[in-house]
Design an enzyme around this catalytic site. Structure first.
Site, mmCIF file in Angstrom:
data_model
loop_
_atom_site.group_PDB
_atom_site.id
_atom_site.type_symbol
_atom_site.label_atom_id
_atom_site.label_comp_id
_atom_site.label_asym_id
_atom_site.label_seq_id
_atom_site.Cartn_x
_atom_site.Cartn_y
_atom_site.Cartn_z
ATOM 1 N N SER A 151 0.832 -1.198 0.000
ATOM 2 C CA SER A 151 0.000 0.000 0.000
ATOM 3 C C SER A 151 0.871 1.254 0.000
ATOM 4 O O SER A 151 1.714 1.412 -0.882
ATOM 5 C CB SER A 151 -0.956 -0.042 1.185
ATOM 6 O OG SER A 151 -1.997 0.902 1.035
ATOM 7 N N ASP A 186 -8.756 -4.520 -6.048
ATOM 8 C CA ASP A 186 -8.274 -3.759 -4.895
ATOM 9 C C ASP A 186 -9.087 -2.480 -4.712
ATOM 10 O O ASP A 186 -9.170 -1.654 -5.627
ATOM 11 C CB ASP A 186 -6.796 -3.407 -5.106
ATOM 12 C CG ASP A 186 -6.102 -2.992 -3.823
ATOM 13 O OD1 ASP A 186 -6.685 -2.220 -3.051
ATOM 14 O OD2 ASP A 186 -4.972 -3.454 -3.608
ATOM 15 N N HIS A 200 -7.311 -5.827 -0.560
ATOM 16 C CA HIS A 200 -6.202 -4.896 -0.709
ATOM 17 C C HIS A 200 -4.893 -5.651 -0.682
ATOM 18 O O HIS A 200 -4.554 -6.317 0.305
ATOM 19 C CB HIS A 200 -6.258 -3.883 0.433
ATOM 20 C CG HIS A 200 -5.259 -2.785 0.326
ATOM 21 N ND1 HIS A 200 -4.810 -2.283 -0.878
ATOM 22 C CD2 HIS A 200 -4.601 -2.073 1.284
ATOM 23 C CE1 HIS A 200 -3.939 -1.313 -0.655
ATOM 24 N NE2 HIS A 200 -3.793 -1.181 0.653
#
Length: 514
Positions: free
Chosen positions: A227, A453, A483
């Site tokens: 991320s 995602d 995610h």
């Protein structure tokens, strides 16, 4: 009021409710002021601090290997490397294989920004056990986070009130209240954290990582970023391309977008995840308890949120489940398909007037523990984003942009659009419209994108690959949900990532796992 700006870069690991683990230990500090020569004093890890999320000291890994913690000194101001220093909290698990097979350290950043790597790595350490055969697994609390000179804004009691307030204003009076509350929060950050606020940009954290590489004794930085950790990794590669070793970016941030574009893309990403959740629930052989069709599921959720705006229901007494808290909880549960069952249970309960599950999901997003203490993830997230991002959006600007955000998602549009004002009246100017991640001369970086995602939409992986530059990025696509990709436990993804990190085998460009 929730802090929807954090959704733009939140890590998969922040969805785990109230992680545990932590750090300590003191570096012995090089006497001549050369911070690269400092020796780390690794010790047993203590229980996490409140800023790291609280809880118990990390348990040993399944084979009995212990987690060790230390602190590293780094310059407060990288523009004055011989000036004041701060402590960066570290954690590691030593490599399990023979020393002659050890590659070095594998440094993790799990995202946020604002997530504590010291508490997150032990919570998921066993998932990376195969990588530990040849690497020491290492993570850290980035500056401003956890025990690394943490940013402090409001007290726990004040945050309880803050997160209960309306984040999606419907009229001029509510807009004025939202702007005023944002200014008050940001003023509290300045009052309580004035010294560290100018020094928490991603470029500062990237320089800390290169110092960490040297202190750990590694010629190259071997890195696993998830991320926001992919943005940090990209910035590192830009600043130190010749120091990049084997690196994986998973759940990839689009580095070409400004905050508005990023928020709009994420709005569409969460809507896609909600669509997939509704389709999944209603396509099963057993009856879906929250709707008969995908549209029915989404319509009932919309009605719940509208009803909660008028009349909140019981949440975690004395707190009540507001529209904002429910939206936050729904978003939290869309980070991983593993959490869809909790979303179903939470919605079913909320339709019967019980908001506890959705409130707990919201609390997890906000870093609130069961005893009512908050980690500093919201404060750190705001500080890092505002240090990085040059734009300062106004309420009038957001109001004008609402139609496009609502078109991207009727449910999440207002929520994420209004998060754009988070840096209003911030004490420190932002650095740039978007990060520079160009890294000519870097070793290959494996960029993993997930088509489902919600937080970092799939298109970001391609744009990161292009921005890194020709011959640097190798793309891997995962056709999945949630995610990130590696922590989905998809065998194809894990096999290709493991083969690259352990053996240096670069996957074929454009490889797909489904």
């Amino acid at each position: 009021m929730a802090n929807p700006s954090r959704l733009r870069c939140a890590a998969l690991t922040t969805t785990a409710v109230l992680l545990a683990a932590l750090l300590a230990g003191c570096g012995d500090g090089a006497e001549d002021g050369d911070l690269t020569a400092q020796k780390l004093d690794w010790k047993d890890c203590p229980a996490p601090s409140e800023a790291e999320g609280g809880g118990s000291a990390p348990s040993p890994l399944p084979n009995g290997a212990a987690w060790q913690c230390a602190t590293m000194r780094a310059p407060l101001d990288w523009g004055r490397p011989k000036g004041d220093t701060i402590s960066i909290a570290l954690i590691r698990a030593r490599a399990s294989g023979p020393e002659n097979k050890r590659i070095g350290s594998l440094v993790f950043n799990f995202g946020g920004p604002g997530g504590s790597g010291v508490s997150t790595l032990p919570a998921f350490g066993s998932d990376y056990d195969v990588l530990r055969t040849r690497y020491d697994l290492v993570s850290f609390d980035p500056r401003g986070v956890g025990r690394s000179a943490p940013v402090k804004c409001k007290s726990d009691a004040q945050l309880d009130v803050y997160f209960q307030q309306d984040a999606t204003p419907d009229n001029s009076a509510e807009r004025a209240q939202l702007v005023n509350r944002t200014k008050q929060f940001n003023a509290a950050c300045e009052q309580n954290s004035r010294k560290i606020l100018p020094h928490v940009a991603t470029t500062d954290a990237a320089r800390d990582m290169d110092l960490l590489r040297q202190v750990l004794g590694d010629d190259k930085l071997h890195y696993f970023g998830i991320s926001y950790g992919t943005e940090l990794g990209g910035v590192y590669a830009h600043l130190f391309p010749k120091n990049v070793g084997r690196a994986v970016f998973d759940g990839v941030v689009d580095p070409t977008q400004n905050p508005e574009q990023s928020a709009l893309g994420q709005t569409a990403g969460f809507q896609l995840a909600l669509d997939n959740f509704a389709e999944d629930c209603t396509s099963k052989t057993t009856e879906c308890p929250i709707g008969d069709t995908p549209e029915d599921v989404k319509n009932r959720i919309a009605k719940l949120l509208n009803d909660l705006e008028k009349k909140p229901i019981s949440g975690d007494p004395p707190r009540r489940l507001t529209q904002t808290a429910a939206t936050n909880g729904i978003a939290q549960s869309l980070y991983s398909k593993d959490f869809w069952e909790y979303l179903t249970e939470g919605l079913e309960a909320a339709y019967d007037g019980d908001g506890r599950i959705l409130m707990l999901l919201s609390d997890s997003m906000n870093g609130r523990s069961e005893n009512g203490e908050y980690s500093n993830i919201t404060a750190a997230n705001t500080a890092i984003n505002c240090a990085d991002e040059k734009p300062r959006y106004t309420a009038d600007f957001v109001q004008q942009r609402l139609p496009e955000f609502r078109a991207a998602s009727p449910l999440f549009g207002d929520y994420l659009a209004w998060g754009l004002i988070s840096c209003t009246n911030w004490a420190v100017p932002g650095a740039a419209d978007h990060p520079d991640v160009s890294a000519p001369g870097s070793a290959p970086i494996l960029v993993v994108g997930n088509t489902g995602d919600p937080a970092t939409p799939y298109s970001g992986a391609r744009r990161m690959a292009e921005a890194l530059g020709s011959g640097v990025a190798v793309e891997l696509t995962y056709k999945g949900q949630g995610h990130g990709a590696y922590d989905s436990k998809d065998k194809c993804v894990q096999s290709k990532v493991n083969d690259y990190l352990l053996n240096g085998t670069v996957p074929k460009a454009g490889a797909v796992c489904s």
